[in-house]
Design an enzyme around this catalytic site. Structure first.
Site, short mmCIF file in Angstrom:
data_model
loop_
_atom_site.label_atom_id
_atom_site.label_comp_id
_atom_site.label_asym_id
_atom_site.label_seq_id
_atom_site.Cartn_x
_atom_site.Cartn_y
_atom_site.Cartn_z
N TYR A 1 -2.86 -2.13 -10.33
CA TYR A 1 -2.86 -2.07 -8.86
C TYR A 1 -2.02 -3.23 -8.28
CZ TYR A 1 -4.47 -2.19 -4.06
OH TYR A 1 -4.50 -2.22 -2.68
N SER B 1 0.80 -1.24 0.00
CA SER B 1 0.00 0.00 0.00
C SER B 1 0.83 1.28 0.00
CB SER B 1 -0.93 0.02 1.21
OG SER B 1 -2.02 -0.83 0.98
N VAL C 1 1.11 -3.87 3.77
CA VAL C 1 0.79 -5.11 4.46
C VAL C 1 1.97 -6.11 4.48
CG1 VAL C 1 -0.20 -6.43 2.55
CG2 VAL C 1 -1.31 -6.47 4.78
N LYS D 1 0.45 3.30 -3.02
CA LYS D 1 -0.72 4.16 -3.28
C LYS D 1 -0.33 5.64 -3.25
CE LYS D 1 -3.86 0.74 -1.22
NZ LYS D 1 -4.47 0.29 0.04
N TYR E 1 -4.65 3.78 7.91
CA TYR E 1 -6.02 3.23 7.89
C TYR E 1 -6.78 3.57 9.16
CZ TYR E 1 -3.90 1.06 3.97
OH TYR E 1 -3.23 0.87 2.81
O1 DON Z 1 -4.82 -4.53 -1.61
C1 DON Z 1 -4.07 -5.33 -1.07
O2 DON Z 1 -4.54 -6.31 -0.57
C2 DON Z 1 -2.56 -5.15 -0.98
N1 DON Z 1 -1.90 -5.44 -2.18
C3 DON Z 1 -2.18 -3.87 -0.40
C4 DON Z 1 -2.83 -3.67 0.93
C5 DON Z 1 -1.96 -3.08 1.98
O3 DON Z 1 -0.76 -3.01 1.89
C6 DON Z 1 -2.67 -2.65 3.21
N2 DON Z 1 -1.74 -2.08 4.14
N3 DON Z 1 -1.49 -2.16 5.25
#
Ligand code: DON
Length: 331
Positions: free
Chosen positions: A204, A77, A274, A80, A256
């Site tokens: 994405y 993320s 994540v 982003k 978040y």
């Molecule tokens: O959308 C997802 O599931 C991941 N590729 C990115 C999410 C993410 O990193 C959330 N962060 N803490």
């Protein structure tokens, strides 16, 4: 409390601060066992939960690194922030803010519920999945590779090398991300997407799988702290108004549904991923002249054991401690 460094020369300061950071990383590493590595993307399950590392790069060039510093990881993320910056550079800020809001959600990063429940006119912000997938659809280009090229060009300018995608993580997310596909279909149905769903989701998934190190993350953070200008060449890489919005979004939405607590207890714009990465941006401060990094710095943290919100559990505690010790809060 670290005090009285204003008169120290850089080498002495660096050595002294290094000792502190080494101790703090060793102490906070114990907290890694309170979290869990992400498992919903099978490839991320392979991460070692005991790892913890930090890199701090000052706008004055001073660098402190400690712990597991050399492990490349997928930025997830954190990407982003980069896709939003690129979309703003391509389309203009007002075009983007007409299509993606700048409000925190108080919900999980991959929530679908709030989109439908609140009948939103645009996704809440570019740092939750719904907003980020919308941003990926707005990036110029028809294919995912065309859309990603300007992100790689931006990263190359920021880092002075071109990073790559971890193909295993990309394929793993592509083949398992049913929830992001559900968000994508919802965005398609509501008319928020500006490209076809497949190339949008491919973009994405690929941007999340770009591999960097904590030093890279710290260097990018430093450029943001320096209002988008390279600390060595003074070249404007990210226009200042866009860097400013990116930092505001990181502060209000970057962690978040823990963003409010992070702003309160740490007080630094930050974005988590994540896989356990955090990019933090410490702008220059006008107070505490005898504290380290008063001219601002970028911080990269890696610790794959996560808390319930999907943020690095030991990484957050380490950042909170350093922010207190060195008075890094922007407030
Ligand atoms: O959308 C997802 O599931 C991941 N590729 C990115 C999410 C993410 O990193 C959330 N962060 N803490």
């Amino acid at each position: 409390m670290v005090q009285g460094i204003a008169n120290w020369n850089t080498e002495q300061t660096e050595e002294w601060l290094q000792g502190y950071v080494d101790d703090w990383v060793a102490f906070f590493r114990k907290h890694t066992n309170e979290g869990k590595v992400a498992s919903y993307i099978p490839e991320l399950k392979k991460a070692n939960p005991d790892q913890l590392g930090i890199s701090i790069v000052g706008t004055n060039g001073m660098k402190i690194q400690s712990g597991d510093t050399s492990i490349p990881f997928t930025i997830q993320s954190i990407s982003k922030v980069f896709s939003f910056i690129v979309a703003c550079m391509e389309r203009g800020v007002s075009y983007m803010l007409d299509r993606v809001d700048v409000e925190p959600t108080g919900e999980a990063f991959n929530s679908i519920m709030h989109l439908e429940m609140r009948q939103v006119k645009k996704p809440f912000n570019p740092l939750v999945n719904a907003g980020a997938i919308t941003v990926s659809s707005i990036l110029e280009g028809n294919t995912s590779d065309e859309k990603l090229e300007p992100i790689f060009e931006l990263l190359e300018k920021l880092l002075h090398y071109r990073p790559a995608i971890d193909v295993d993580v990309y394929e793993s997310e592509r083949d398992s991300s049913m929830r992001n596909r559900a968000i994508g279909y919802y965005l398609l149905e509501t008319g928020f997407l500006e490209s076809d769903l497949n190339s949008t989701l491919e973009t994405y998934f690929k941007q999340c799988s770009i591999e960097l190190t904590i030093e890279d993350i710290a260097r990018i953070g430093t450029t943001l702290a320096n209002d988008g200008r390279d600390i060595e060449t003074d070249e404007e890489i990210i226009p200042r108004p866009i860097a400013r919005i990116a930092k505001a979004l990181m502060l209000t939405c970057g962690m978040y549904d823990a963003s409010g607590k992070f702003a309160t207890y740490v007080g630094i714009p930050a974005k988590s991923g994540v896989s356990g990465g955090i990019m933090a941006v410490v702008p220059p401060r006008v107070r505490s002249e005898d504290m380290p990094f008063i001219e601002g710095c970028g911080i990269g943290v890696f610790g794959p054991a996560l808390d319930k919100q999907g943020n690095s559990i030991a990484g957050i505690r380490l950042l909170k401690h350093i922010a207190r010790q060195w008075d890094l809060s922007i407030f």
